[in-house]
Design an enzyme around this catalytic site. Structure first.
Site, PDB file in Angstrom:
ATOM      1  N   ARG A 132      -7.967  -4.464   4.346  1.00  0.00           N
ATOM      2  CA  ARG A 132      -8.032  -5.398   5.474  1.00  0.00           C
ATOM      3  C   ARG A 132      -7.299  -6.697   5.157  1.00  0.00           C
ATOM      4  NH1 ARG A 132     -13.558  -5.689   8.950  1.00  0.00           N
ATOM      5  NH2 ARG A 132     -13.565  -3.566   9.773  1.00  0.00           N
ATOM      6  N   HIS A 184      -4.699   4.502  50.073  1.00  0.00           N
ATOM      7  CA  HIS A 184      -3.665   3.685  50.718  1.00  0.00           C
ATOM      8  C   HIS A 184      -2.378   3.668  49.909  1.00  0.00           C
ATOM      9  CE1 HIS A 184      -7.346   1.956  52.674  1.00  0.00           C
ATOM     10  NE2 HIS A 184      -6.553   2.138  53.707  1.00  0.00           N
ATOM     11  N   ASN A 209      -4.912   6.882  57.472  1.00  0.00           N
ATOM     12  CA  ASN A 209      -6.015   7.750  57.885  1.00  0.00           C
ATOM     13  C   ASN A 209      -5.613   9.219  57.702  1.00  0.00           C
ATOM     14  OD1 ASN A 209      -7.998   5.846  58.814  1.00  0.00           O
ATOM     15  ND2 ASN A 209      -6.690   5.424  60.572  1.00  0.00           N
ATOM     16  N   LYS A 216       5.433  15.897  49.685  1.00  0.00           N
ATOM     17  CA  LYS A 216       6.615  15.166  50.137  1.00  0.00           C
ATOM     18  C   LYS A 216       6.192  13.720  50.401  1.00  0.00           C
ATOM     19  CE  LYS A 216      10.995  16.061  51.443  1.00  0.00           C
ATOM     20  NZ  LYS A 216      11.191  16.887  52.653  1.00  0.00           N
ATOM     21  N   HIS A 217       6.867  12.782  49.768  1.00  0.00           N
ATOM     22  CA  HIS A 217       6.550  11.357  49.939  1.00  0.00           C
ATOM     23  C   HIS A 217       5.066  11.080  49.680  1.00  0.00           C
ATOM     24  CE1 HIS A 217      10.591  10.806  51.331  1.00  0.00           C
ATOM     25  NE2 HIS A 217      10.420  11.592  52.370  1.00  0.00           N
ATOM     26  N   ASP A 246      -5.126  -3.140  13.905  1.00  0.00           N
ATOM     27  CA  ASP A 246      -4.293  -3.835  12.923  1.00  0.00           C
ATOM     28  C   ASP A 246      -4.427  -5.343  13.114  1.00  0.00           C
ATOM     29  OD1 ASP A 246      -2.243  -4.563  11.116  1.00  0.00           O
ATOM     30  OD2 ASP A 246      -1.123  -2.746  11.594  1.00  0.00           O
ATOM     31  N   GLY A 297       0.769  -1.243   0.000  1.00  0.00           N
ATOM     32  CA  GLY A 297       0.000   0.000   0.000  1.00  0.00           C
ATOM     33  C   GLY A 297       0.793   1.282   0.000  1.00  0.00           C
ATOM     34  N   GLY A 298       0.500   2.117   1.028  1.00  0.00           N
ATOM     35  CA  GLY A 298       1.121   3.428   1.127  1.00  0.00           C
ATOM     36  C   GLY A 298       2.615   3.357   1.350  1.00  0.00           C
ATOM     37  N   ARG A 343     -16.493   8.516  50.880  1.00  0.00           N
ATOM     38  CA  ARG A 343     -15.232   8.254  51.558  1.00  0.00           C
ATOM     39  C   ARG A 343     -14.086   8.438  50.568  1.00  0.00           C
ATOM     40  NH1 ARG A 343     -14.271   2.264  53.738  1.00  0.00           N
ATOM     41  NH2 ARG A 343     -13.496   1.992  51.615  1.00  0.00           N
TER      42      ARG A 343
END
Length: 529
Positions: free
Chosen positions: A67, A529, A423, A280-281, A128, A38-39, A525
């Site tokens: 295809r 974590h 928490n 930080k952290h 593809d 093709g191209g 909530r």
């Protein structure tokens, strides 16, 4: 050398034509016969390089809108045939199949098509089929065939040909085969995840992840750990898509912390306010909004000036010179912003190691997507926490309702608490954090630590009383007992925002009333974590 394979015929079929013509010309000049589709074939031929159309090899025309063009025994036989295997050689001779020694394929741009928001039909047409089939065939037969899926590897093929009398080595072919299988795996994962999202399948039977190496890291969280930064192609402004204007290489921890910082800064609508987050952290040590970035930065810094040293600074607006001049006064690892003006960039340039990342935009805090975390033997997937306090129906549950100022600060504090490790307790006043308690096993400990931080910040500022006096407090989850709430009241908080939902909500509400606190429940909530 016994593992060398002389390169005589190559099949090229690429979507990304970067470097194609120079590579094709270089192969042809070394006596390699080129086959193409093709191209790709058209581009090579128009450049004056001899090339054979794959249809002339297969005896079948390209059909069905492209295809079907390479799904043919004369292609796959040429890729899969084991050289010097008598049965394979006999089959090739009987069916007129010639060997293909090099396959060059990069796939239809499926990921880019999804990223630009294309519709269903266009996205499907950018899946593809022939490309992955050929890639997998060539990679399987890497004893004899070299496969290239990345334009960056054109040079390694040419270097091998020059170093080994027109041949490739087994070591190179193995390396290219590994990369080829990883590419098709990442490609298929992108397709399967897009389909799962499109049909509303939250927990598909099989879930795949894939990414492209952005850069190897010097090490991981610690020097003895190996690490690399991989890009998934998610269309979300942030550290993965940012342009690094200056500074040394980002570390593993820099990437993790910068992502946390920018996601938090993006919670604040830049059309409404300027906002700055200092991280930080992965936890905020100061967050504030203000009339300007400078105002917001100085308020954020005042929350915990000690922890801010060596931190990450994220901004929700274009960085200006005035803000930049304040930020560079203390040691900072990374600054990330949607943009920066030239004067700000020049100021930061004086700090050669300071990384400046510009993203071109902000991530949408309401937008969904997937997050993933590894555990031993498995992966945990979940949807991104895209709940935003502005969209929540706040319920006043105490005798006293919060004032307008308290309500504004409550929303601010809850917005920040979403990005604090659980928490989480956040004290805030006048659009700025004044104390943050993060990652404690007990919520009451988080309350006490945040209160202590507020007292220390006051000392640093030379103020007579804790910054928590007259503040509001946010909790990322419900108070299981009244003790955490009372610790906040003792520190000087006047109003509380929390999700609610505890079996002891009535006890906590009663304690709030007795302490004269206003309290609102969000019903959402924000565990992190």
């Amino acid at each position: 050398m016994t593992d060398a394979r002389v390169l005589k015929r190559a099949l090229l079929s690429v979507s990304d034509k970067t470097g194609l013509i120079d590579f094709a010309r270089a192969l042809a000049s070394r006596g390699v016969t080129l086959i193409s589709t093709g191209g790709t074939r058209k581009a090579i031929a128009e450049a004056g390089v001899p090339v054979i159309d794959v249809s002339d090899v297969t005896g079948f025309p390209e059909m069905m809108d492209g295809r079907v063009k390479t799904l043919h025994p004369k292609v796959h036989g040429g890729l899969l045939a084991i050289r010097e295997n008598p049965e394979h050689e006999a089959a090739m001779l009987a069916h007129g199949i010639e060997p293909i020694d090099l396959l060059v394929v990069n796939l239809y741009p499926f990921e880019a098509t999804v990223a630009k928001g294309a519709g269903w039909e266009e996205t499907i047409e950018n899946i593809d089929i022939g490309g992955p089939a050929m890639i997998r065939a060539a990679a399987k037969n890497h004893d004899d065939v070299a496969v290239v899926v990345d334009v960056a590897d054109y040079g390694s093929i040419l270097e091998a040909l020059d170093a080994h009398s027109g041949a490739t080595t087994l070591a190179l072919r193995k390396k290219l085969a590994q990369k080829a299988y990883a590419r098709t795996a990442a490609y298929d994962s992108a397709i399967s995840n897009w389909l799962a999202q499109a049909i509303g399948e939250d927990t598909p039977e099989y879930r795949a992840v894939g990414g492209k190496l952005s850069e190897p890291m010097r090490y991981g969280e610690n020097p003895h750990q190996k690490a690399g930064f991989y890009l998934t192609g998610e269309n979300r402004p942030g550290v993965a898509t940012a342009r690094q204007v200056q500074g040394k290489q980002l570390s593993y921890n820099n990437v993790n912390d910068t992502d946390a910082a920018f996601e938090l800064a993006a919670e604040f609508d830049p059309t409404r306010t300027a906002a700055v987050a200092i991280i930080k952290h992965s936890n905020p040590c100061g967050v504030a909004e203000g009339a300007s970035l400078t105002d917001a930065y100085l308020k954020a810094l005042a929350c915990d000036p000690v922890s801010a040293f060596g931190g990450i600074v994220a901004l929700n607006k274009k960085l200006d010179a005035q803000a930049a001049s304040e930020i560079v006064k203390i040691f900072t690892e990374v600054i990330i912003a949607p943009d920066a003006d030239e004067e700000a960039i020049a100021l930061i340039a004086a700090k050669k190691n300071l990384r400046l990342l510009l993203t071109g935009g902000l991530p949408d805090p309401r937008k969904g997507g997937l997050t993933v975390r590894s555990v031993s033997g498995g992966l945990l997937f979940q949807g991104r926490d895209n709940a935003v306090v502005d969209d929540m129906e706040l319920k006043v549950v105490t005798k006293r309702a919060p004032s307008a100022q308290e309500l504004a600060d409550l929303k601010f504090a809850f917005r920040v608490a979403k990005h604090v490790k659980s928490n989480a307790i956040v004290y805030a006043k006048d659009g700025a954090t004044v104390g943050v308690g993060a990652g404690q096993m007990s919520r009451v400990d988080s309350s006490r630590i945040a209160a202590w931080k507020a007292a220390e910040a006051a000392k640093a500022a030379g103020l007579p009383e804790s910054l928590a006096k007259g503040s509001v407090v946010a909790s990322d989850a419900f108070f299981p007992f009244a003790d955490g709430l009372l610790a906040a009241a003792e520190a000087g908080a006047t109003a509380v925002i929390q999700p609610g939902g505890s079996m002891r909500d009535e006890d906590v509400i009663k304690a709030a009333d007795e302490a004269g606190l206003a309290m609102v429940l969000t019903g959402h909530r924000h565990f992190r974590h």
